[in-house]
Structure formats: C-alpha cells, structure tokens
Scaffold this motif. Structure first.
Motif, PDB file in Angstrom:
ATOM      1  N   CYS A 189      18.992  53.454  56.666  1.00  0.00           N
ATOM      2  CA  CYS A 189      20.275  52.757  56.805  1.00  0.00           C
ATOM      3  C   CYS A 189      20.240  51.303  56.362  1.00  0.00           C
ATOM      4  O   CYS A 189      21.199  50.810  55.793  1.00  0.00           O
ATOM      5  N   THR A 190      19.175  50.581  56.673  1.00  0.00           N
ATOM      6  CA  THR A 190      19.247  49.115  56.658  1.00  0.00           C
ATOM      7  C   THR A 190      18.653  48.439  55.437  1.00  0.00           C
ATOM      8  O   THR A 190      18.856  47.236  55.253  1.00  0.00           O
ATOM      9  N   LEU A 196      17.714  60.115  58.753  1.00  0.00           N
ATOM     10  CA  LEU A 196      16.434  60.289  59.446  1.00  0.00           C
ATOM     11  C   LEU A 196      16.493  61.377  60.523  1.00  0.00           C
ATOM     12  O   LEU A 196      15.484  61.978  60.864  1.00  0.00           O
ATOM     13  N   PHE A 243      18.031  55.715  64.616  1.00  0.00           N
ATOM     14  CA  PHE A 243      17.025  56.776  64.734  1.00  0.00           C
ATOM     15  C   PHE A 243      15.619  56.246  64.475  1.00  0.00           C
ATOM     16  O   PHE A 243      14.655  56.708  65.059  1.00  0.00           O
ATOM     17  N   CYS A 291      13.340  53.805  57.130  1.00  0.00           N
ATOM     18  CA  CYS A 291      14.697  53.570  57.601  1.00  0.00           C
ATOM     19  C   CYS A 291      15.624  53.809  56.424  1.00  0.00           C
ATOM     20  O   CYS A 291      15.444  53.226  55.366  1.00  0.00           O
ATOM     21  N   CYS A 301      22.057  53.445  62.535  1.00  0.00           N
ATOM     22  CA  CYS A 301      22.098  54.732  63.243  1.00  0.00           C
ATOM     23  C   CYS A 301      21.125  54.739  64.409  1.00  0.00           C
ATOM     24  O   CYS A 301      21.274  55.492  65.348  1.00  0.00           O
TER      25      CYS A 301
HETATM   26  S1  FES Z   1      18.882  52.523  61.388  1.00  0.00           S
HETATM   27 FE1  FES Z   1      19.220  54.510  60.604  1.00  0.00          FE
HETATM   28  S2  FES Z   1      17.268  55.045  59.893  1.00  0.00           S
HETATM   29 FE2  FES Z   1      17.001  52.989  60.473  1.00  0.00          FE
END
Ligand code: FES
Ligand code: FES
Lengths: 152, 744
Positions: free
Chosen positions: A132-133, B180, A97, A130, A95
């Motif tokens: 997502c990862t 986030l 962010f 993070c 994402c």
């Molecule tokens: S890539 Fe989405 S919070 Fe790290």
C-alpha cells in the motif's frame, strides 16, 4: 516452556507451526499470514528480541524462548509504544496487514541501532512486503520514533 | 507536527483490527477449493468418496449442490461458482472440501478423483479472434467479450497530409494485485434466516448479488458485512465475491458457519489480474510538431471469464490517445476470451497500459521531429476548452496539465538534468537517466456504470453522530476521509463522529469503491446529507426559539453576526424534545454522461484529473541493473481532505507503477499462472524503491461538493512510462514491453 508477551505456556504440540499456534490456539491474531512461506514478513514476531518469521518455525524451534507479538508491545493500560505511535502519526498505516510485522521489525532495529539512517531503515525492513505505502511513510515513522525515543 | 488521522490506526497498530481470517465462529467448518489441472476440458466425473473418508472431512460440495445459479458475473454471467461441466481455466474450482479444520480439508484434496476430457485450449487472443476459432463460451456466440471504437475526423486524409508517420507496437504484462491479505470469507445462516457474510472485499453489494444468485434467494436474504480489508487495488471484487458465494453455499447446505481463507498460491492461481495488452499505434505528424492523426489497434487478453473487461477496455478506448488533442482518430479495442487466467479491475483500470504506449510514443515522435519532448507535449496536450478525442469539451473544470507538468519540471530540475543523461555512452560505467510522463484521467465510472452514492448522518440524543456512506474501506482511508468531511461540515470535532460498521442491509448500493471515486462520490453524499441535517436543525430552532442559525462551528450554532445561539448538544436535545429526528439521508449524483458506442463519441466522464510523474535512475552498463534514485509526482486532486492519506496514495501508486515497470509479471503456461507466491512474483520491496516526493495541486472541482476528485488510480498510471523514458535517456534504447528487462 514458551513465554509469549509475558505469559508462560507449558502444554503444546512441538510440531505445531508457531504462526498457527499464536493465531489459532492463543488467539493472538495480530500476527498475520501473507505468504506462509517466509517471504513477506507479515508473520514477524520477536524471539528473544530478534525479528523472526513465525510461519517458518515450529514450537520445537522456540522452546524456552521469549516471544513478543504485536499484542505485547503496548503498555497494559493501552498506551502505545513510541514506534506504534509514530506509525500512526506519520501516516504509515493503510490496509494495516503489514503493520504488525513492520512495527516489530522497526522495534527490533531501534533497540539495536537507536539512530538509523533512512537507508538503514530501508535495509532493515526489506523482508517486510507492503503493497500500500511504497514504504515512504513507514520509513518516516521509524525515523520519527527514533527521534522521540532518543529525546526521552 | 501535524498528525495523521485514521479511525482505524490504533486497532491496526496494536494487532486488534479484525480481518476476516482472524474471526472464529462457534462450531465453524473450513472449506478449501479443488482446482482443475487443465485450462480447457469437460468434467466427466468427480468422485469424492475417498476424500470424504479422510479424517475430519464433513462434506464434498459440487455444482450439483448449488440451489441457485451456477454461473454469475457482473456483465456476462459466465463464471461458474463451481464447475458443472465446462472447464475454461486452471483457476476453475471443481469442488469444495469441507472439514473440521483447514489442514484436514487440505490433506483430503489429493483423494478427490477427477476425470477430465481435455479440449484444446486457446491461449493467444489473436488465435481466439480468428474467424475459424472455436467459440469458448457457446452461449456468448463470440470470443470477443467486447469491441469498442473511436471514430473522429478522417485518418486517411490526415495521414496524406502528414510529414511524418511513426508506427510502434507495445505490450504490457499481466499483473497480480498482491494485496497482502489473501481472500477470506465467513458465512453463516442467521436465526432469522438471513445468510450473513463476513469477508474481505471492495464491493459488498456485488458480493451480495453473487451470494444471492448462488443460493437462489432474494437480496434481502443476504447481509454482507465487510471486515477490515487487507488491501484491494481493484482485486477484491469478483474473486472475493466468489469466495464468499462458495462459503455461503457450504454454510447453506451444512447449516453451520463456514470459513474459506485462501492460501497465496490459490489466490495467485485463481484471482483475476490486470489485462496484458498488445497495442499497435500509428501516429501522423506535421513538421511543426502537431499530432494530426492516431490509428490504434488494441487487444486485451481477458482470459477465461468476462469480469469487467468491457469496462476496463472502454476506459482504454476513451483515453487511447493519452492527454493529447488529436483531430483524426481511429481506435479499435478488443476484449478477448482465452483460456488464460481471467483479468478484471486493477488500479488504473485500462489506463496504465495505454499510458505506457502513448507516453513513449510522443517522445519517439518528438525525437524524430528534432524537438524536445517537453515542447512537443506542450504543443499537443489538452488545454482549457480543448476537445477530447471523444468530442468532449473540457470547459467545466480547470484543465491543469501545464500546472502539474511545470510543478514536476521545477521540482525535479528536469531541464538541467536531462542534459546529463547518458544515452548509452560507451565510456560510462553507470548510465544516468531522468524521465517523465503525464496523463489525464476521467473521474469515477463514466459510461462504465451508474454513478450515485448516498450517506446517512444520524445524530444521537447525546449529540454524538453516526455516519455511514456507501463507499467502503479498502485500507485507503475512505472512512477517515468521510469523517473529516462530516466534521468540517457540522463543525464538530472528529471524536464525536463514528463511522458505522458497514452492512449491505443499512444503506443503498452506491456502486463499487473503485475508479478512485470514493472521496468524490462518498464525500459528495456526506456533504449533501450534512446540508439536509443542518436544515432540519435550523428549522427546528427557528420554530421553537425564533432565532436564525447561520453557522455550525466549534460545536456551536451561531447567528449571522457570530453570536452564540446554543451549543450543538443543546440543539440536538431541542430536536429530540420536539419530536424531530436529527437524521439525514443525502444522495450525490453527478451529471449524466453520454456515449455513442457506434462512433465512440460523447461526454465520457463528468470531470477529469491531471497528473505528472518523474523519475531519476541509474543503469549499470555492464549488468543492466536499474537503480531508482527518486520519484516525484504532482496531481491535481481538486482539494486535499486528508494530507497524510493522500500522500500515502501517491507513494503507494508510484511504487506499484515502479513494480509494473521493472519487477512484476504473471505469465501463463498452458493457461496456468506461473508465479505462485512472493518468491517468484515480486512486488517492490523497500530496497527496490527510492525516496519519493508528493506535490499537491488544488483546483477544487465545481461538480464535486467537497471540491475533491480522486487519486488512487492517477497515482498508479504513469510511473511505468516515466521509467521507460528515463531508461531510454540512460541507455539510448527503447523498451516496448513490460516488465522492462535491459539487454546489454
Ligand atoms: S499497509 Fe497495506 S500492505 Fe502495508
Ligand atoms: S507469512 Fe510468514 S513470511 Fe509471509
């Protein structure tokens, strides 16, 4: 005076929050706000080379400091810094962010410790959340950047 | 090295990517919510006059100002955009304060005078289900949002024949998505009269319905343009849409652009969560190790509003026996209204809860029967041609449970390491454990929704291509996957294809980008559009030159003997010169599914995916602290489209599963979510997680035009039981509730 990405600023409200000043007044919106209480790392900027949380600082705390934000680490012609390029190449971005804060934290780490172990990278980014990862490819990216920087 | 591909990577790594809060419109105002302090009450009065006098405050907007419907919802229209009278949750918004700056609006909040008449809240779903319980939503006539069941075979007879009956109870915690980027929306009334909505969301079409309903306008009068989304995980549907609807309402009334950006505290308080479940299981077995019967009662606390609880719990129903063949089943699943924070879609969508129970249950059963857990699983798992508990025969794709299980056993050296497990050995300072879990999962929505998706390929006169689909980028790399598929189909380099900025006014609604359906549905539509496009070009060339195109490769059109007919660019020029538009609209519609609500029987999903995950860990025998040593996952994803992005889904999914197992919990006290931010709610940090490994198993799915299935949710649904099993093998103790807190 406050220096941001090489530009000097003289006129500001000392009580203004650094994160808001960067985002709202200087339009440097690469600095993200995820928690606003200093626990997620999204708002990380470099202050005299050290990663710091801009949501926890006021402008009076950074007077006469040299600030670098995510907008300030690529070359003026748009060529990416090796840390940025490594984030792209290693698939460390979802994402995105957390990415600005992660990149700046990694950049500061590699300046201090050009050959970190994976565990040292893990420790260095512990303040940057993070979702997502799972951090795996972010650590891959920092190791790749370290490799590339040292072979240059 | 092979490099990762993402169309948004450069923008994201330089800070140039525009998320909603990064955008400013001229003369923009800012709105903030005013919450109810009580979980259940009547709103007697709200006086904004003092707040209105505060510096910069422009307006106080309440339910009275709503021109359209006050309530909306995807299934039951029970959610008030702003409360008119009945308060059901501490996440309810009573008013919006609009000011020239966000800080000014926040400063004015304490000046709103609110009079509430408290009502007794119902905070326990079991209380809500009692026959004499007060009905929380009188128009719905029941505190159940839904009741689903499965009836198969004859449990009573099977139990009589069983050599062993085990009974266990499990419960899971409420979980916050923790994207986030908090919710954010900007709305303005365009000069053509359209309400334009920019926001961070997973389902722009659902947002459009919320906004149109609130304003009382038609769908054509609202255009939703999702901006870069800072994470969703299922969480940016209803709440994200509500935030957009409220910003639109303010913009509608004040005729100025209005932004609402949530603080983390508001997001945690109001946004829906993953449902906490209570699950009672009874399993009948014979001594050969065959599961004869399962009886289950499952209660999901849906909280104050329905959201998609009926759909979430439907998946739990269909998958209530895990990936095992069971001939006699009685499952009852209840979605229940309470006055807690509401629950809705979250990555996994009703399966993480079930898997936490069932994947421990099978190990408990195996141990009681004196069998090892792998042999027991092998005996009972669904295989090629097996019939699921809903009567679906798994014969239209490759059933690869054994394959994923074997891959993980081998990679983790499970059988050897399993012998080293401590089982709470009192002489050891550190306990070691390895554990695994397996699952199957129905792909896409199943009977949860209408499954269709579309794509537009529009070749420009210079040969470059604009691509658009009705799946949306949540950060997972959906757009990049679509570009990769189009590039392969058309034989063009990636840089000649651009993904159009999505808008609800460009393309038909293709359903929500949830349920791990993006790649299979969007990819299917892209392939079908490519086929139509290539046909248009081929026919044009045939007509003009008499030559038959057989392949599109390396920006060239070739005949069947691989001879060059012309370049792609020349072919496109030829089309335009002959008044033919190289434009194609492709639709992908998977086969229809079937479902009988009475018996809980039917072909629930058009295809299934299979996965296995394992974990090694250490437990400090003095403190109970858990250290994860490594995590491994193997999933049958059909076909790999974008390897780096795929790995990212594996890793992120396992990480979230680890959080579910060990760190994350959103208890409610008197209806109010206790954690408020990331200092008291703990998604895993880098130092909480180990190294991970991703194993791809590819069995292209015959129904999926690209062969690909999905990964977002499968990756997230089995790490928690794997950890629970590893903890048992380390400590000798079973933990039946999440998050696991080890008692010494
Ligand atoms: S890539 Fe989405 S919070 Fe790290
Ligand atoms: S926004 Fe500053 S640390 Fe989270």
């Amino acid at each position: 005076m406050i220096t941001v990405n090489g530009f000097n600023y003289y006129d500001y409200d000392l009580e203004r929050k650094l994160s808001l000043w960067l985002r709202e007044d200087l339009s440097l919106t690469g600095t993200k706000i995820g928690c606003d209480i200093g626990v997620c790392g999204s708002c990380t900027v470099l202050i005299d080379g050290e990663p710091k949380l801009s949501c926890r600082l006021k402008l009076k705390d950074v007077e006469n400091c040299n600030i670098i934000t995510i907008e300030g680490i690529a070359l003026p012609d748009g060529t990416l810094h090796p840390v940025q390029q490594a984030f792209i190449d290693a698939g460390a971005i979802q994402c995105g962010f957390c990415t600005p804060g992660m990149v700046l934290t990694a950049y500061a780490l590699l300046n201090k410790n050009p050959h970190p172990t994976r565990q040292e990278v893990r420790l260095a980014i512990r303040g940057n959340l993070c979702r997502c990862t799972g951090y795996q490819q972010i650590i891959d990216a920092v190791m790749l950047a370290a490799d590339r920087l040292s072979s240059n | 090295m092979e490099k990762a591909f993402r169309n948004d990577a450069y923008a994201k790594v330089t800070g140039q990517a525009i998320y909603t809060d990064d955008l400013k419109l001229h003369d923009m105002l800012y709105a903030v919510p005013v919450y109810s302090e009580m979980p259940r009450a009547k709103l007697i009065s709200l006086d904004g006059s003092a707040a209105l006098k505060q510096s910069g405050v422009v307006a106080i907007i309440t339910a009275k100002d709503i021109p359209g419907n006050i309530r909306y919802g995807q299934i039951i229209k029970d959610y008030p955009v702003l409360v008119d009278e009945d308060i059901n949750s501490t996440g309810d918004v009573l008013a919006l304060i609009v000011a020239q700056t966000r800080e000014q609006a926040i400063t004015a909040v304490p000046f709103i005078k609110i009079e509430l008449q408290p009502l007794k809240p119902i905070l326990d779903p079991e209380e809500a289900m009692k026959p004499d319980a007060e009905i929380l939503h009188p128009f719905h006539c029941s505190n159940l949002t839904n009741y689903h069941r499965v009836r198969r075979g004859d449990v009573a007879t099977a139990e009589k024949e069983a050599d062993l009956i085990i009974e266990e109870e499990f419960s899971t915690s409420r979980v916050e998505h923790s994207y986030l980027e908090p919710e954010s929306a900007i709305c303005h009334l365009r000069s053509d009269g359209v309400m334009e909505v920019f926001g961070s969301m997973q389902h722009p079409f659902s947002t459009r319905r919320f906004v149109a309903s609130t304003l009382g306008v038609e769908l054509k009068d609202v255009e939703v343009k999702p901006l870069t989304c800072g994470g969703g995980f299922g969480g940016k549907d209803d709440t994200a849409a509500l935030v957009c609807a409220r910003a639109a309402l303010c913009a509608w009334i004040l005729k100025k652009p209005v932004k609402i950006t949530y603080s983390r505290e508001w997001s945690m308080r109001e946004s829906y969560k993953r449902h906490p479940y209570k699950m009672q299981y009874r399993m009948g077995l014979n001594k050969e190790g065959q599961i004869l019967s399962v009886k289950a009662r499952i209660v999901a606390d849906g909280g104050a509003y329905c959201s998609v609880t009926p759909w979430v719990t439907w998946r739990s129903t269909v998958q209530s026996c895990g990936c095992y063949e069971v001939s006699n089943v009685e499952t009852d699943v209840y979605g229940v209204y309470t006055n807690n924070v509401f629950c809705g879609a979250m990555r996994g969508f009703g399966s993480p809860q079930i898997n936490f129970a069932i994947e421990q249950l099978v190990e408990i059963a195996a141990e009681k029967l004196g069998m090892d857990e792998i042999t027991f699983r092998r005996k009972n798992i669904v295989k090629q041609g097996s019939t699921t508990i809903t009567g679906q025969v798994l014969d239209n794709h490759i059933v690869s449970l054994t394959q994923v299980l074997d891959a993980v056993l081998k990679e983790s050296d499970y059988e050897n390491k399993r012998k080293l497990c401590s089982l709470g050995n009192l002489n050891q300072k550190e306990w070691y454990g390895i554990g695994l879990a397996i699952s199957y999962r129905g792909v896409s929505l199943g009977a949860e929704g209408t499954d269709v998706n579309s794509a537009i390929l529009y070749v420009q006169p210079d040969g470059s291509v604009l691509l658009e689909t009705s799946v949306f980028e949540n950060g997972q790399g959906a757009e990049s996957a679509m570009i990769l598929i189009a590039s392969e189909q058309l034989g063009l380099p990636l840089e000649r294809i651009r993904y159009r900025m999505p808008s609800t006014s460009n393309i038909p609604d293709g359903g929500s980008t949830v349920a791990s359906r993006g790649t299979i549905m969007g990819g299917g539509a892209v392939i079908n559009a490519s086929i139509i496009l290539k046909q248009i070009i081929t026919e044009t060339i045939q007509k003009i030159t008499g030559k038959s195109v057989a392949y599109f490769k390396d920006s060239k059109l070739l005949d069947s003997s691989d001879n060059l007919i012309m370049s792609w660019d020349e072919a496109i020029k030829l089309c335009y010169d002959n008044q033919v538009y190289p434009y194609a609209f492709g639709v992908f519609q998977p086969p229809q599914i079937s479902w009988n609500e009475e018996t809980g029987q039917g072909n629930a999903y058009f295809t299934w995916v299979y996965g296995c995950q394992a974990v090694e860990l250490k437990v400090d025998s003095q403190t109970g602290a858990v250290e994860l040593l490594n995590m491994i996952a193997a999933h049958d994803i059909g076909k790999v489209i974008n390897p780096y992005a795929l790995k990212g889904q594996y890793y992120g999914g396992m990480a979230m599963g680890a959080g579910y197992a060990l760190f994350e919990n959103c208890p409610c006290e008197n209806g109010l979510v206790v954690p408020t931010n990331f200092h008291n709610y703990h998604p895993p940090r880098s130092i909480n997680l180990p190294e991970m490994k991703a194993i791809f198993i590819e069995n292209p799915d015959p129904i999926s035009p690209s062969g690909a299935k999905g990964i977002g949710e499968p990756a997230n649904e089995i790490m928690a039981p794997a950890i629970a099993n590893a903890i048992y093998h380390a400590t000798g103790k079973r933990y039946h509730s999440l998050p696991i807190r080890i008692k010494i």
